[in-house]
Design a protein around this motif. Structure first.
Motif, PDB file in Angstrom:
ATOM      1  N   UNK A 141       0.791  -1.134   0.050  1.00 49.43           N
ATOM      2  CA  UNK A 141       0.117  -0.016   0.035  1.00 49.43           C
ATOM      3  C   UNK A 141       0.892   1.076   0.122  1.00 49.43           C
ATOM      4  N   UNK A 142       1.843   1.137   0.791  1.00 46.55           N
ATOM      5  CA  UNK A 142       2.671   2.322   0.929  1.00 46.55           C
ATOM      6  C   UNK A 142       4.206   2.680   0.415  1.00 46.55           C
ATOM      7  N   UNK A 143       4.488   1.332  -0.017  1.00 50.86           N
ATOM      8  CA  UNK A 143       5.920   1.535  -0.497  1.00 50.86           C
ATOM      9  C   UNK A 143       6.099   1.062  -2.134  1.00 50.86           C
ATOM     10  N   UNK A 144       5.768  -0.239  -2.346  1.00 49.87           N
ATOM     11  CA  UNK A 144       5.805  -0.815  -3.289  1.00 49.87           C
ATOM     12  C   UNK A 144       5.276   0.138  -4.590  1.00 49.87           C
ATOM     13  N   UNK A 145       6.329   0.284  -5.524  1.00 48.56           N
ATOM     14  CA  UNK A 145       5.841   1.284  -6.727  1.00 48.56           C
ATOM     15  C   UNK A 145       5.743   2.680  -6.260  1.00 48.56           C
ATOM     16  N   UNK A 146       5.948   2.909  -4.952  1.00 52.58           N
ATOM     17  CA  UNK A 146       5.858   4.418  -4.596  1.00 52.58           C
ATOM     18  C   UNK A 146       7.333   4.931  -4.418  1.00 52.58           C
ATOM     19  N   UNK A 147       8.263   4.178  -4.003  1.00 47.46           N
ATOM     20  CA  UNK A 147       9.692   4.728  -3.643  1.00 47.46           C
ATOM     21  C   UNK A 147      10.386   5.119  -4.791  1.00 47.46           C
ATOM     22  N   UNK A 148      10.317   4.398  -6.210  1.00 51.44           N
ATOM     23  CA  UNK A 148      11.079   4.610  -7.196  1.00 51.44           C
ATOM     24  C   UNK A 148      10.635   5.806  -7.843  1.00 51.44           C
ATOM     25  N   UNK A 149       9.480   6.060  -7.981  1.00 50.91           N
ATOM     26  CA  UNK A 149       8.983   7.362  -8.512  1.00 50.91           C
ATOM     27  C   UNK A 149       9.528   8.471  -7.688  1.00 50.91           C
ATOM     28  N   UNK A 199       0.545   3.188 -11.892  1.00 46.69           N
ATOM     29  CA  UNK A 199       0.386   4.695 -12.058  1.00 46.69           C
ATOM     30  C   UNK A 199       0.061   5.497 -10.836  1.00 46.69           C
ATOM     31  N   UNK A 200      -0.650   4.848 -10.009  1.00 46.59           N
ATOM     32  CA  UNK A 200      -1.107   5.280  -8.811  1.00 46.59           C
ATOM     33  C   UNK A 200       0.233   5.729  -7.843  1.00 46.59           C
ATOM     34  N   UNK A 201       1.292   4.795  -8.019  1.00 49.12           N
ATOM     35  CA  UNK A 201       2.520   4.717  -7.249  1.00 49.12           C
ATOM     36  C   UNK A 201       3.239   5.980  -7.966  1.00 49.12           C
ATOM     37  N   UNK A 202       3.228   6.468  -9.030  1.00 46.33           N
ATOM     38  CA  UNK A 202       4.076   7.821  -9.269  1.00 46.33           C
ATOM     39  C   UNK A 202       3.279   8.734  -8.729  1.00 46.33           C
ATOM     40  N   UNK A 203       1.861   8.915  -8.432  1.00 40.68           N
ATOM     41  CA  UNK A 203       1.270   9.964  -7.809  1.00 40.68           C
ATOM     42  C   UNK A 203       1.767   9.728  -6.520  1.00 40.68           C
ATOM     43  N   UNK A 204       1.854   8.699  -5.629  1.00 42.22           N
ATOM     44  CA  UNK A 204       2.109   8.639  -4.368  1.00 42.22           C
ATOM     45  C   UNK A 204       3.596   9.204  -4.148  1.00 42.22           C
ATOM     46  N   UNK A 205       4.266   8.706  -5.086  1.00 44.67           N
ATOM     47  CA  UNK A 205       5.655   9.280  -4.946  1.00 44.67           C
ATOM     48  C   UNK A 205       5.931  10.732  -5.070  1.00 44.67           C
TER      49      UNK A 205
END
Length: 380
Positions: A63-71, A270-276
């Protein structure tokens, strides 16, 4: 007229970007560590059916990390490149491009060696390749940068068989530290990542260039409304859009079939990019309010030495998971590797703070500066 390129002196660096980089490394450790686990079944890169505790940990990280840190890493990379360009003032564009290409070269070389000898999931090579192209983007108009970011966002959101299709098969064995006989194979994986990686990082990189020109993270008091909006919208969207994947780990949702994975995978990405972007904004806002004590300064020092700390993580993974060394891939749970990731990050924070107190930069930061700016850059 001869132009002399110079780096930014440590005393001139703003708190926001460095603090964000320091926190980002915790997320990267959490995002990378679970891929080393060996189990009978997987989903989303995690052993599936490992129990309630492991399920909760997998839900939290998904929810909070995967796909969010690298963006977030990509945004800060682009932001840092914009700072470098601004620092060069009225230098000819050709001179700036050559400076950035030298920086790209050292990232590619170090990243390739890192991927070949330690961790095949290296991202430095991909960023170096991206910078080879990005050196031409640094003078684009802001609207073109945002247009490129938006186009890539749409592309990433399209249904894809690649996003979660292989996640049910578990981690890629080539990402694990193996024997010396695997070096050739790991080099091939590094080349593959370097080729495709820049595509996924292009959107946050372009946004980072745009934000860096406006010094948004350095002067947050001038951009409070924007930062608050990005933080709120980006994080909320990232959390909600992660649930079709994350809730599988809690057994709230069943394992999705292939057609469903082709939709929820890109949605998560794509939501991870916004999260980053949201994480970078909220860390900057917090940095305005938090007292600058030892903890903040230590995390800031980590951000200033992010390359050294990132590579240090891989040394830990190598010792922990190489079959000839500790070989913990079969022994640790999802909770166990998460705790190892947190402990590794704390170690790098302490290490960075120690290096800072000694009055020196990290060894890899010194290397990058000397290649980029010349042998006298270490004095700044």
């Amino acid at each position: 007229m001869t132009f002399v390129a110079v780096p930014t002196a440590a005393r001139e660096r703003a708190l926001g970007p460095d603090l964000a980089r320091g926190f980002m490394l915790l997320f990267i450790a959490l995002a990378n560590s679970h891929y080393f686990l060996v189990a009978h079944g997987y989903f989303g890169g995690y052993p599936y059916g490992g129990g309630t505790v492991d399920g909760v940990v997998a839900w939290l990280i998904t929810t909070f990390v995967d796909g969010r840190s690298f963006p977030m890493f990509g945004l800060l990379f682009g932001y840092g490149v914009a700072q470098i360009v601004r620092r060069q003032g009225d230098a000819p564009r050709r001179t700036v491009r050559r400076l950035l290409w030298r920086r790209a070269l050292v990232l590619i070389v170090v990243g390739f060696l890192h991927a070949t000898l330690l961790y095949a999931g290296d991202i430095l090579t991909a960023y170096g390749v991206l910078l080879l192209v990005g050196a031409w983007m640094v003078h684009w108009r802001g609207r073109w940068l945002l247009l490129v970011a938006g186009a890539m966002l749409v592309l990433i959101a399209l249904p894809s068989a690649d996003s979660l299709a292989t996640s049910v098969l578990g981690p890629d064995p080539s990402a694990l530290p193996r024997t010396w006989a695997d070096i050739v194979g790991r080099a091939e994986v590094s080349a593959f990542v370097a080729t495709l990686g820049p595509i996924g990082f292009l959107a946050p990189f372009a946004v980072g260039l745009w934000a860096g020109r406006r010094r948004i993270l350095e002067r947050p008091e001038q951009h409070l409304a924007l930062l608050r909006t990005v933080a709120a919208v980006g994080i909320v969207v990232a959390v909600l859009a992660a649930q079709p994947v994350a809730l599988v780990h809690l057994d709230v949702l069943p394992l999705p079939d292939a057609s469903t994975r082709n939709v929820i995978g890109p949605l998560h990405d794509v939501s991870g990019l916004l999260g980053g972007l949201g994480y970078a904004a909220i860390v900057t806002l917090i940095g305005r309010r938090v007292p600058r004590g030892r903890v903040v300064e230590a995390i800031r020092a980590t951000g200033q030495r992010s390359m050294t700390c990132y590579l240090t993580q891989s040394v830990v993974w190598t010792v922990a998971f190489t079959p000839a060394l500790l070989d913990l891939s079969d022994d640790l749970s999802v909770l166990g590797v998460a705790l190892l990731a947190v402990a590794t990050w704390v170690f790098t924070v302490l290490l960075a703070h120690r290096i800072q107190r000694s009055g020196s930069r990290g060894p890899f930061e010194t290397l990058v500066r000397r290649v980029t700016y010349g042998p006298t850059s270490h004095v700044r």
